[in-house]
Design a protein around this motif. Sequence first.
Motif, PDB file in Angstrom:
ATOM      1  N   THR A  68     -57.438  39.309   0.332  1.00 20.75           N
ATOM      2  CA  THR A  68     -56.552  39.407   1.385  1.00 20.75           C
ATOM      3  C   THR A  68     -56.581  40.778   1.478  1.00 20.75           C
ATOM      4  O   THR A  68     -56.952  42.070   2.636  1.00 20.75           O
ATOM      5  N   ARG A  69     -56.129  42.131   0.100  1.00 19.62           N
ATOM      6  CA  ARG A  69     -55.307  43.282   0.206  1.00 19.62           C
ATOM      7  C   ARG A  69     -57.129  44.244   0.370  1.00 19.62           C
ATOM      8  O   ARG A  69     -56.243  45.165   0.742  1.00 19.62           O
ATOM      9  N   PHE A  70     -57.892  43.105   0.927  1.00 22.36           N
ATOM     10  CA  PHE A  70     -59.205  44.326   0.418  1.00 22.36           C
ATOM     11  C   PHE A  70     -59.768  43.447   2.316  1.00 22.36           C
ATOM     12  O   PHE A  70     -61.183  43.814   2.228  1.00 22.36           O
ATOM     13  N   ALA A  71     -59.154  43.094   3.037  1.00 23.17           N
ATOM     14  CA  ALA A  71     -59.682  42.437   3.986  1.00 23.17           C
ATOM     15  C   ALA A  71     -60.337  41.434   4.154  1.00 23.17           C
ATOM     16  O   ALA A  71     -61.033  40.997   5.687  1.00 23.17           O
ATOM     17  N   GLY A  72     -60.239  40.936   2.723  1.00 24.56           N
ATOM     18  CA  GLY A  72     -61.150  39.304   3.424  1.00 24.56           C
ATOM     19  C   GLY A  72     -60.081  38.050   3.277  1.00 24.56           C
ATOM     20  O   GLY A  72     -59.035  38.367   4.246  1.00 24.56           O
ATOM     21  N   LEU A  73     -60.580  37.026   3.003  1.00 19.94           N
ATOM     22  CA  LEU A  73     -60.095  35.401   3.251  1.00 19.94           C
ATOM     23  C   LEU A  73     -59.760  34.842   1.789  1.00 19.94           C
ATOM     24  O   LEU A  73     -59.051  34.378   2.135  1.00 19.94           O
ATOM     25  N   GLY A  74     -59.950  35.898   0.326  1.00 12.27           N
ATOM     26  CA  GLY A  74     -59.383  35.466  -0.794  1.00 12.27           C
ATOM     27  C   GLY A  74     -60.382  34.412  -0.979  1.00 12.27           C
ATOM     28  O   GLY A  74     -59.876  32.996  -1.742  1.00 12.27           O
ATOM     29  N   ILE A  75     -61.233  34.057  -0.920  1.00 12.91           N
ATOM     30  CA  ILE A  75     -62.201  32.651  -0.883  1.00 12.91           C
ATOM     31  C   ILE A  75     -63.343  32.664  -2.274  1.00 12.91           C
ATOM     32  O   ILE A  75     -64.069  33.711  -1.382  1.00 12.91           O
ATOM     33  N   ASN A  76     -62.700  32.455  -3.498  1.00  8.29           N
ATOM     34  CA  ASN A  76     -63.806  33.030  -4.181  1.00  8.29           C
ATOM     35  C   ASN A  76     -64.682  32.188  -3.977  1.00  8.29           C
ATOM     36  O   ASN A  76     -64.903  30.927  -4.011  1.00  8.29           O
ATOM     37  N   ASN A  77     -65.837  33.622  -4.963  1.00  8.73           N
ATOM     38  CA  ASN A  77     -66.959  32.759  -4.691  1.00  8.73           C
ATOM     39  C   ASN A  77     -67.182  32.579  -6.570  1.00  8.73           C
ATOM     40  O   ASN A  77     -67.306  33.052  -8.004  1.00  8.73           O
ATOM     41  N   PRO A  78     -67.003  30.699  -7.319  1.00 11.70           N
ATOM     42  CA  PRO A  78     -66.840  30.743  -8.127  1.00 11.70           C
ATOM     43  C   PRO A  78     -68.080  31.346  -9.330  1.00 11.70           C
ATOM     44  O   PRO A  78     -67.904  31.461 -10.576  1.00 11.70           O
TER      45      PRO A  78
END
Length: 148
Positions: free
Chosen positions: A9-19
Motif C-alpha cells: 500500500t505504501r507504493f499505491a498498491g492494495l497489498g495483495i501478494n502474489n505467492p
Amino acid sequence: EFKLFSLPTRFAGLGINNPTETASSSYHTSTQGTKVVVEAIKGCGEFSSACHLDAISEARHESRKALDEVAKQKLDAILATLSPGRQRAIMRVVEGKTSSWLTTLPLQSCHFDMTLEQCYDGLVLCHLQHCQPMKCGGCGRLNSPTCL
C-alpha cells in the motif's frame, strides 16, 4: 493494473501478494530467521532466545528492504505504461501516503468499518479508475451483499 494491486500500500498498491512471486524471498527470510533454532537442534550451538529474536528481526528487516527495492522497480515499470494523468494520481498516493486506510483494521467500535460502496469509492478516488465489479465466488452474482 493487477501488477499495481500486488504492490504494498505504501507504493499505491492494495497489498495483495502474489505467492508465486514472494515464495522464494519468504523462504529465504524464514531460513535466516530460524537459523539459531536450526543450529541448536543440530547440536552445533546452544539456543539463546535473545539471539533467536535478533535473527528474526534482522531477517525481517533485510527482507523488507529487498522487497521495497523490488516494489519500487515494479512501480517504475508500471508507471511507464500509464498515461500522464494516471501517473500523477499514483504518485500522489505514494508521496502523500494516502493508502494507509487500506491497512486499517475495520473495527466497528472505532467507526473504521466501511460498506462495499465506501471501499470501492476510496479505491476509485486513489487510483482514478473504476475497478471491475466483484463477482461472488459463492453465488456468482455481482457485488452480492449476502455473501460479503
